[in-house]
Design an enzyme around this catalytic site. Structure first.
Site, short mmCIF file in Angstrom:
data_model
loop_
_atom_site.label_atom_id
_atom_site.label_comp_id
_atom_site.label_asym_id
_atom_site.label_seq_id
_atom_site.Cartn_x
_atom_site.Cartn_y
_atom_site.Cartn_z
N LYS A 277 24.12 175.09 72.94
CA LYS A 277 23.08 175.00 73.98
C LYS A 277 22.97 173.57 74.52
O LYS A 277 23.49 172.63 73.88
CB LYS A 277 21.75 175.46 73.39
CG LYS A 277 21.30 174.64 72.18
CD LYS A 277 20.22 175.35 71.39
CE LYS A 277 19.76 174.47 70.24
NZ LYS A 277 18.83 175.17 69.34
N TYR B 297 12.64 143.94 85.79
CA TYR B 297 11.36 144.37 86.38
C TYR B 297 10.18 143.79 85.60
O TYR B 297 10.21 143.73 84.37
CB TYR B 297 11.26 145.90 86.36
CG TYR B 297 12.10 146.55 87.43
CD1 TYR B 297 11.89 146.28 88.79
CD2 TYR B 297 13.12 147.43 87.08
CE1 TYR B 297 12.66 146.89 89.77
CE2 TYR B 297 13.89 148.05 88.05
CZ TYR B 297 13.66 147.77 89.40
OH TYR B 297 14.42 148.37 90.35
C1 LIG Z 1 19.32 174.87 68.07
C2 LIG Z 1 19.34 175.94 67.08
C3 LIG Z 1 20.21 175.86 65.98
C4 LIG Z 1 21.02 174.63 65.65
O1 LIG Z 1 20.18 173.71 65.00
P1 LIG Z 1 20.71 172.29 64.44
O2 LIG Z 1 19.53 171.73 63.74
O3 LIG Z 1 21.12 171.50 65.64
O4 LIG Z 1 21.87 172.55 63.54
C5 LIG Z 1 20.29 176.96 65.15
N1 LIG Z 1 19.52 178.06 65.36
C6 LIG Z 1 18.66 178.15 66.38
C7 LIG Z 1 17.84 179.36 66.54
C8 LIG Z 1 18.52 177.09 67.26
O5 LIG Z 1 17.63 177.16 68.25
#
Ligand SMILES: *Cc1c(COP(=O)(O)O)cnc(C)c1O
Length: 353
Positions: free
Chosen positions: A40, A250
Protein backbone atom coordinates in the site's frame (compact mmCIF):
# COMPACT_ATOMS: atom_id res chain seq x y z
CA UNK A 1 9.02 16.47 -26.57
CA UNK A 2 12.72 15.68 -26.46
CA UNK A 3 14.95 12.72 -25.76
CA UNK A 4 17.46 14.88 -23.92
CA UNK A 5 17.19 14.36 -20.17
CA UNK A 6 18.11 16.86 -17.45
CA UNK A 7 20.29 15.56 -14.64
CA UNK A 8 18.49 14.82 -11.37
CA UNK A 9 19.50 16.70 -8.23
CA UNK A 10 17.73 14.30 -5.90
CA UNK A 11 17.78 10.52 -5.87
CA UNK A 12 16.26 7.59 -4.04
CA UNK A 13 18.12 4.32 -4.44
CA UNK A 14 16.20 1.14 -3.70
CA UNK A 15 18.48 -1.85 -3.15
CA UNK A 16 16.51 -4.58 -4.94
CA UNK A 17 18.72 -7.35 -3.57
CA UNK A 18 18.19 -6.15 -0.01
CA UNK A 19 14.43 -5.93 -0.59
CA UNK A 20 14.35 -9.49 -1.95
CA UNK A 21 16.58 -10.67 0.90
CA UNK A 22 14.29 -9.08 3.49
CA UNK A 23 11.25 -10.82 1.99
CA UNK A 24 13.11 -14.16 1.92
CA UNK A 25 14.28 -13.68 5.50
CA UNK A 26 10.73 -13.08 6.73
CA UNK A 27 9.30 -15.83 4.52
CA UNK A 28 11.76 -18.46 5.68
CA UNK A 29 11.83 -17.77 9.42
CA UNK A 30 11.27 -21.16 11.01
CA UNK A 31 8.58 -19.73 13.24
CA UNK A 32 6.68 -17.92 10.50
CA UNK A 33 4.12 -18.86 7.86
CA UNK A 34 4.54 -17.79 4.26
CA UNK A 35 5.11 -14.08 3.86
CA UNK A 36 2.94 -11.81 1.78
CA UNK A 37 3.74 -8.13 1.31
CA UNK A 38 2.00 -4.90 2.21
CA UNK A 39 2.48 -2.76 -0.90
CA UNK A 40 0.00 0.00 0.00
CA UNK A 41 0.91 3.66 -0.29
CA UNK A 42 3.11 3.00 -3.32
CA UNK A 43 5.16 0.42 -1.40
CA UNK A 44 5.49 2.77 1.58
CA UNK A 45 6.85 5.48 -0.69
CA UNK A 46 9.50 3.38 -2.47
CA UNK A 47 7.47 2.89 -5.65
CA UNK A 48 5.27 0.01 -6.80
CA UNK A 49 7.02 -0.29 -10.17
CA UNK A 50 10.38 -0.61 -8.40
CA UNK A 51 9.39 -2.96 -5.58
CA UNK A 52 6.51 -5.20 -6.66
CA UNK A 53 8.44 -6.97 -9.47
CA UNK A 54 11.26 -7.65 -6.99
CA UNK A 55 8.87 -9.10 -4.41
CA UNK A 56 7.09 -11.14 -7.10
CA UNK A 57 10.36 -12.55 -8.43
CA UNK A 58 11.44 -13.37 -4.86
CA UNK A 59 8.36 -15.59 -4.62
CA UNK A 60 5.74 -13.44 -2.95
CA UNK A 61 2.17 -14.34 -3.96
CA UNK A 62 0.00 -12.16 -1.68
CA UNK A 63 -0.04 -8.37 -1.98
CA UNK A 64 -1.99 -5.97 0.22
CA UNK A 65 -3.11 -2.47 -0.77
CA UNK A 66 -5.45 -0.16 1.15
CA UNK A 67 -7.43 1.57 -1.62
CA UNK A 68 -9.11 0.34 -4.79
CA UNK A 69 -7.25 3.05 -6.69
CA UNK A 70 -3.97 1.29 -5.80
CA UNK A 71 -4.93 -1.98 -7.52
CA UNK A 72 -4.22 -1.12 -11.15
CA UNK A 73 -0.58 -0.19 -10.58
CA UNK A 74 0.10 -3.43 -8.70
CA UNK A 75 -1.87 -5.50 -11.25
CA UNK A 76 0.59 -4.45 -13.94
CA UNK A 77 3.09 -6.77 -12.23
CA UNK A 78 1.20 -9.59 -10.51
CA UNK A 79 -1.99 -11.62 -11.06
CA UNK A 80 -4.90 -9.51 -9.76
CA UNK A 81 -6.23 -12.44 -7.72
CA UNK A 82 -3.11 -12.03 -5.54
CA UNK A 83 -4.07 -8.44 -4.66
CA UNK A 84 -6.11 -7.89 -1.49
CA UNK A 85 -7.80 -4.52 -0.89
CA UNK A 86 -7.78 -3.82 2.84
CA UNK A 87 -10.41 -1.06 2.90
CA UNK A 88 -12.94 -3.38 1.28
CA UNK A 89 -15.90 -2.27 -0.85
CA UNK A 90 -17.94 0.79 0.15
CA UNK A 91 -20.18 0.89 -2.92
CA UNK A 92 -21.59 -1.31 -5.68
CA UNK A 93 -19.07 0.33 -7.97
CA UNK A 94 -16.23 -1.03 -5.81
CA UNK A 95 -17.67 -4.56 -6.07
CA UNK A 96 -18.07 -4.17 -9.83
CA UNK A 97 -14.48 -2.94 -10.07
CA UNK A 98 -13.22 -5.89 -7.99
CA UNK A 99 -14.92 -8.29 -10.40
CA UNK A 100 -13.81 -6.44 -13.50
CA UNK A 101 -10.14 -6.32 -12.52
CA UNK A 102 -10.10 -9.53 -10.49
CA UNK A 103 -8.73 -8.15 -7.21
CA UNK A 104 -10.01 -9.52 -3.92
CA UNK A 105 -11.82 -7.39 -1.32
CA UNK A 106 -11.17 -7.64 2.38
CA UNK A 107 -14.63 -7.64 3.97
CA UNK A 108 -14.59 -5.51 7.13
CA UNK A 109 -18.22 -5.28 8.27
CA UNK A 110 -21.60 -6.96 7.96
CA UNK A 111 -22.57 -4.18 5.55
CA UNK A 112 -19.58 -4.95 3.33
CA UNK A 113 -20.43 -8.65 3.51
CA UNK A 114 -24.00 -7.92 2.38
CA UNK A 115 -22.74 -5.67 -0.41
CA UNK A 116 -20.30 -8.31 -1.66
CA UNK A 117 -22.86 -11.12 -1.43
CA UNK A 118 -25.45 -9.01 -3.28
CA UNK A 119 -22.97 -8.31 -6.04
CA UNK A 120 -22.59 -12.04 -6.64
CA UNK A 121 -20.12 -13.07 -3.95
CA UNK A 122 -17.06 -15.14 -4.74
CA UNK A 123 -13.69 -15.39 -3.06
CA UNK A 124 -12.95 -12.65 -0.56
CA UNK A 125 -10.90 -12.08 2.56
CA UNK A 126 -12.37 -11.29 5.98
CA UNK A 127 -10.97 -8.97 8.65
CA UNK A 128 -11.78 -9.68 12.30
CA UNK A 129 -11.36 -6.80 14.73
CA UNK A 130 -9.74 -8.33 17.79
CA UNK A 131 -9.19 -5.04 19.59
CA UNK A 132 -7.61 -2.38 17.41
CA UNK A 133 -11.07 -0.94 16.72
CA UNK A 134 -10.46 0.28 13.21
CA UNK A 135 -11.79 -2.13 10.62
CA UNK A 136 -13.23 -5.63 10.82
CA UNK A 137 -16.23 -7.52 12.11
CA UNK A 138 -16.51 -8.21 15.83
CA UNK A 139 -15.85 -11.80 16.90
CA UNK A 140 -19.47 -11.93 18.05
CA UNK A 141 -20.60 -11.32 14.47
CA UNK A 142 -18.87 -14.49 13.23
CA UNK A 143 -22.10 -16.48 13.20
CA UNK A 144 -24.09 -13.91 11.23
CA UNK A 145 -25.60 -15.41 8.06
CA UNK A 146 -24.01 -12.65 5.98
CA UNK A 147 -20.63 -13.95 7.12
CA UNK A 148 -21.59 -17.59 6.67
CA UNK A 149 -22.46 -16.76 3.04
CA UNK A 150 -18.92 -15.54 2.30
CA UNK A 151 -16.29 -17.62 0.52
CA UNK A 152 -13.35 -16.64 2.74
CA UNK A 153 -9.81 -17.18 1.52
CA UNK A 154 -7.70 -15.26 4.06
CA UNK A 155 -9.20 -14.82 7.52
CA UNK A 156 -7.21 -12.05 9.14
CA UNK A 157 -6.84 -9.73 12.07
CA UNK A 158 -4.40 -6.93 12.83
CA UNK A 159 -2.30 -6.38 15.96
CA UNK A 160 -2.41 -2.99 17.68
CA UNK A 161 0.78 -3.19 19.71
CA UNK A 162 3.01 -5.79 18.09
CA UNK A 163 5.97 -3.41 18.36
CA UNK A 164 5.64 -3.49 22.17
CA UNK A 165 5.72 -6.28 24.75
CA UNK A 166 2.09 -5.69 25.54
CA UNK A 167 -0.39 -8.19 27.02
CA UNK A 168 -2.69 -6.99 24.25
CA UNK A 169 -0.77 -9.14 21.75
CA UNK A 170 -1.74 -12.38 23.44
CA UNK A 171 -5.32 -11.16 24.03
CA UNK A 172 -5.69 -10.43 20.34
CA UNK A 173 -4.06 -13.72 19.34
CA UNK A 174 -6.46 -15.72 21.54
CA UNK A 175 -9.46 -13.83 20.21
CA UNK A 176 -8.28 -14.54 16.67
CA UNK A 177 -7.73 -18.26 17.32
CA UNK A 178 -11.26 -18.52 18.73
CA UNK A 179 -12.71 -17.00 15.55
CA UNK A 180 -10.69 -19.23 13.22
CA UNK A 181 -12.65 -22.17 14.65
CA UNK A 182 -15.97 -20.53 13.78
CA UNK A 183 -15.49 -19.28 10.22
CA UNK A 184 -14.54 -21.50 7.31
CA UNK A 185 -11.44 -20.16 5.58
CA UNK A 186 -8.48 -21.31 3.55
CA UNK A 187 -5.65 -19.31 5.18
CA UNK A 188 -5.29 -17.45 8.48
CA UNK A 189 -3.14 -14.32 8.88
CA UNK A 190 -2.39 -12.15 11.90
CA UNK A 191 1.15 -10.79 11.91
CA UNK A 192 2.52 -7.59 10.40
CA UNK A 193 6.31 -7.01 10.48
CA UNK A 194 6.48 -6.62 14.25
CA UNK A 195 4.04 -9.49 14.76
CA UNK A 196 6.38 -11.84 12.90
CA UNK A 197 8.97 -11.20 15.62
CA UNK A 198 6.50 -12.37 18.28
CA UNK A 199 7.13 -15.98 17.25
CA UNK A 200 5.43 -19.12 16.10
CA UNK A 201 2.11 -18.54 17.83
CA UNK A 202 1.59 -15.42 15.75
CA UNK A 203 2.63 -16.85 12.38
CA UNK A 204 -0.46 -18.79 11.21
CA UNK A 205 -0.46 -19.50 7.43
CA UNK A 206 0.45 -16.11 6.03
CA UNK A 207 2.16 -13.01 7.39
CA UNK A 208 1.72 -9.47 6.08
CA UNK A 209 4.99 -7.59 6.48
CA UNK A 210 5.35 -4.08 5.12
CA UNK A 211 7.80 -1.94 7.07
CA UNK A 212 10.46 -4.64 7.52
CA UNK A 213 10.54 -5.42 3.78
CA UNK A 214 11.55 -1.83 3.15
CA UNK A 215 14.27 -1.84 5.80
CA UNK A 216 12.33 -0.77 8.88
CA UNK A 217 13.04 -2.50 12.17
CA UNK A 218 9.96 -2.37 14.42
CA UNK A 219 11.35 -4.77 17.03
CA UNK A 220 14.89 -5.56 18.19
CA UNK A 221 14.45 -9.27 17.28
CA UNK A 222 14.46 -8.29 13.60
CA UNK A 223 17.57 -6.10 13.79
CA UNK A 224 20.05 -8.73 12.61
CA UNK A 225 17.69 -10.03 9.96
CA UNK A 226 16.63 -6.93 8.07
CA UNK A 227 18.92 -5.14 5.63
CA UNK A 228 18.63 -1.45 4.82
CA UNK A 229 16.89 -0.91 1.49
CA UNK A 230 16.85 2.78 0.71
CA UNK A 231 19.37 5.57 0.34
CA UNK A 232 18.40 9.19 -0.24
CA UNK A 233 20.86 11.67 -1.72
CA UNK A 234 20.56 15.30 -2.74
CA UNK A 235 22.91 17.49 -4.76
CA UNK A 236 24.53 20.72 -3.65
CA UNK A 237 23.06 23.47 -5.82
CA UNK A 238 25.27 26.32 -4.70
CA UNK A 239 27.93 27.14 -2.11
CA UNK A 240 28.47 30.59 -0.63
CA UNK A 241 30.38 32.39 2.08
CA UNK A 242 28.54 34.41 4.68
CA UNK A 243 29.88 36.76 7.31
CA UNK A 244 29.10 37.08 11.00
CA UNK A 245 25.63 38.57 11.45
CA UNK A 246 24.21 37.29 8.16
CA UNK A 247 21.23 35.00 8.32
CA UNK A 248 20.08 31.94 6.40
CA UNK A 249 16.64 30.96 5.13
CA UNK A 250 13.05 32.02 5.81
CA UNK A 251 12.49 34.18 8.88
CA UNK A 252 16.25 34.37 9.30
CA UNK A 253 16.06 31.09 11.20
CA UNK A 254 19.84 30.92 11.58
CA UNK A 255 22.28 33.79 12.14
CA UNK A 256 26.02 33.26 11.71
CA UNK A 257 28.26 34.25 14.63
CA UNK A 258 31.37 33.92 12.44
CA UNK A 259 32.36 33.77 8.78
CA UNK A 260 31.05 30.52 7.33
CA UNK A 261 30.88 28.55 4.12
CA UNK A 262 27.39 27.18 3.58
CA UNK A 263 25.77 25.05 0.90
CA UNK A 264 22.25 25.00 -0.52
CA UNK A 265 20.99 21.46 -1.08
CA UNK A 266 18.24 20.24 -3.41
CA UNK A 267 15.84 18.69 -0.92
CA UNK A 268 12.98 20.18 1.06
CA UNK A 269 9.72 19.42 2.76
CA UNK A 270 7.99 18.76 -0.58
CA UNK A 271 10.31 15.75 -0.80
CA UNK A 272 9.36 14.52 2.65
CA UNK A 273 12.29 16.21 4.38
CA UNK A 274 9.93 17.76 6.89
CA UNK A 275 10.57 20.94 8.84
CA UNK A 276 10.95 19.05 12.09
CA UNK A 277 14.15 17.65 10.60
CA UNK A 278 15.75 21.12 10.52
CA UNK A 279 18.26 22.53 13.06
CA UNK A 280 19.82 19.82 15.22
CA UNK A 281 19.93 17.43 12.27
CA UNK A 282 22.57 17.08 9.57
CA UNK A 283 23.26 15.76 6.09
CA UNK A 284 26.38 13.69 5.46
CA UNK A 285 29.34 13.41 3.13
CA UNK A 286 31.81 10.56 3.50
CA UNK A 287 31.08 10.20 7.18
CA UNK A 288 31.23 13.93 7.91
CA UNK A 289 28.27 15.75 9.43
CA UNK A 290 26.95 18.83 7.67
CA UNK A 291 24.57 20.49 10.17
CA UNK A 292 21.36 22.02 8.86
CA UNK A 293 21.10 25.79 9.20
CA UNK A 294 17.73 27.55 9.50
CA UNK A 295 14.36 26.46 8.28
CA UNK A 296 13.81 23.69 5.77
CA UNK A 297 12.23 25.21 2.64
CA UNK A 298 9.90 23.46 0.20
CA UNK A 299 12.70 22.52 -2.22
CA UNK A 300 15.93 23.38 -0.40
CA UNK A 301 17.83 23.17 2.82
CA UNK A 302 21.08 24.94 3.75
CA UNK A 303 23.97 23.17 5.48
CA UNK A 304 27.20 24.21 7.18
CA UNK A 305 30.16 23.13 5.00
CA UNK A 306 32.81 23.65 7.71
CA UNK A 307 33.61 19.91 7.86
CA UNK A 308 33.74 19.50 4.06
CA UNK A 309 35.32 22.64 2.60
CA UNK A 310 36.17 21.00 -0.72
CA UNK A 311 32.55 20.40 -1.71
CA UNK A 312 31.10 22.26 -4.68
CA UNK A 313 27.85 22.56 -6.62
CA UNK A 314 26.91 19.20 -8.11
CA UNK A 315 28.36 17.11 -5.29
CA UNK A 316 25.99 14.63 -3.68
CA UNK A 317 25.16 14.60 0.03
CA UNK A 318 23.66 11.76 1.99
CA UNK A 319 20.27 12.46 3.53
CA UNK A 320 19.75 10.24 6.57
CA UNK A 321 16.47 8.37 6.30
CA UNK A 322 16.90 6.38 9.49
CA UNK A 323 14.17 3.84 9.11
CA UNK A 324 16.42 0.99 10.14
CA UNK A 325 17.19 2.63 13.46
CA UNK A 326 17.61 -0.11 16.00
CA UNK A 327 17.01 2.30 18.83
CA UNK A 328 13.64 0.82 19.53
CA UNK A 329 12.64 3.53 21.96
CA UNK A 330 13.00 5.86 18.99
CA UNK A 331 10.74 3.69 16.92
CA UNK A 332 7.86 3.43 19.33
CA UNK A 333 4.56 4.80 18.25
CA UNK A 334 4.87 7.91 20.38
CA UNK A 335 7.71 9.04 18.13
CA UNK A 336 7.61 12.49 16.62
CA UNK A 337 8.18 10.81 13.26
CA UNK A 338 7.79 7.05 13.06
CA UNK A 339 9.70 4.85 10.63
CA UNK A 340 6.39 4.48 8.78
CA UNK A 341 6.02 8.23 8.38
CA UNK A 342 9.63 8.61 7.28
CA UNK A 343 8.95 6.22 4.42
CA UNK A 344 5.48 7.25 3.36
CA UNK A 345 6.39 10.93 3.25
CA UNK A 346 9.11 10.26 0.66
CA UNK A 347 8.14 12.75 -2.06
CA UNK A 348 7.19 12.13 -5.68
CA UNK A 349 10.27 13.95 -6.95
CA UNK A 350 12.50 11.39 -5.25
CA UNK A 351 10.84 8.49 -7.04
CA UNK A 352 11.28 10.26 -10.38
CA UNK A 353 15.01 10.58 -9.71
C1 LIG B 1 -0.14 -1.95 6.73
C2 LIG B 1 -0.64 -3.24 7.18
C3 LIG B 1 0.25 -4.31 7.37
C4 LIG B 1 1.75 -4.15 7.31
O1 LIG B 1 2.19 -3.62 8.53
P1 LIG B 1 3.76 -3.37 8.86
O2 LIG B 1 3.74 -2.93 10.27
O3 LIG B 1 4.21 -2.31 7.92
O4 LIG B 1 4.48 -4.65 8.65
C5 LIG B 1 -0.29 -5.54 7.66
N1 LIG B 1 -1.63 -5.72 7.81
C6 LIG B 1 -2.50 -4.71 7.67
C7 LIG B 1 -3.94 -4.95 7.86
C8 LIG B 1 -2.04 -3.44 7.37
O5 LIG B 1 -2.90 -2.42 7.27
Amino acid sequence: MTDVMPSPSLRLTVDAQALAANWHALDSLPAAGRAGAAVKADCYGLGVDTCVPVLRDAGCEAFFVAHWCEVAAVARHVPPAQIAVLHGPLTDADCAYARAIGAVPVINSLQQAALWNASGGGACHLMIDTGINRLGIAPAEASDPRIAALDVDILMSHLASADEDSPMNDRQRRAFVAVTAKIAHRRASLANSAGIALGRDYAFDLTRPGLALYGGVPRAELAGLIRPVIAVEAALLQCRSITAGESVGYNAGFTADRAMRVGTVSIGYADGFLRLRGPGNALHHCGRRLPILGKVSMDMVVVDLASAPELAAGDWLGVPWDIGSTDITDCAQQNILSQYELLTTLGQRLRRG
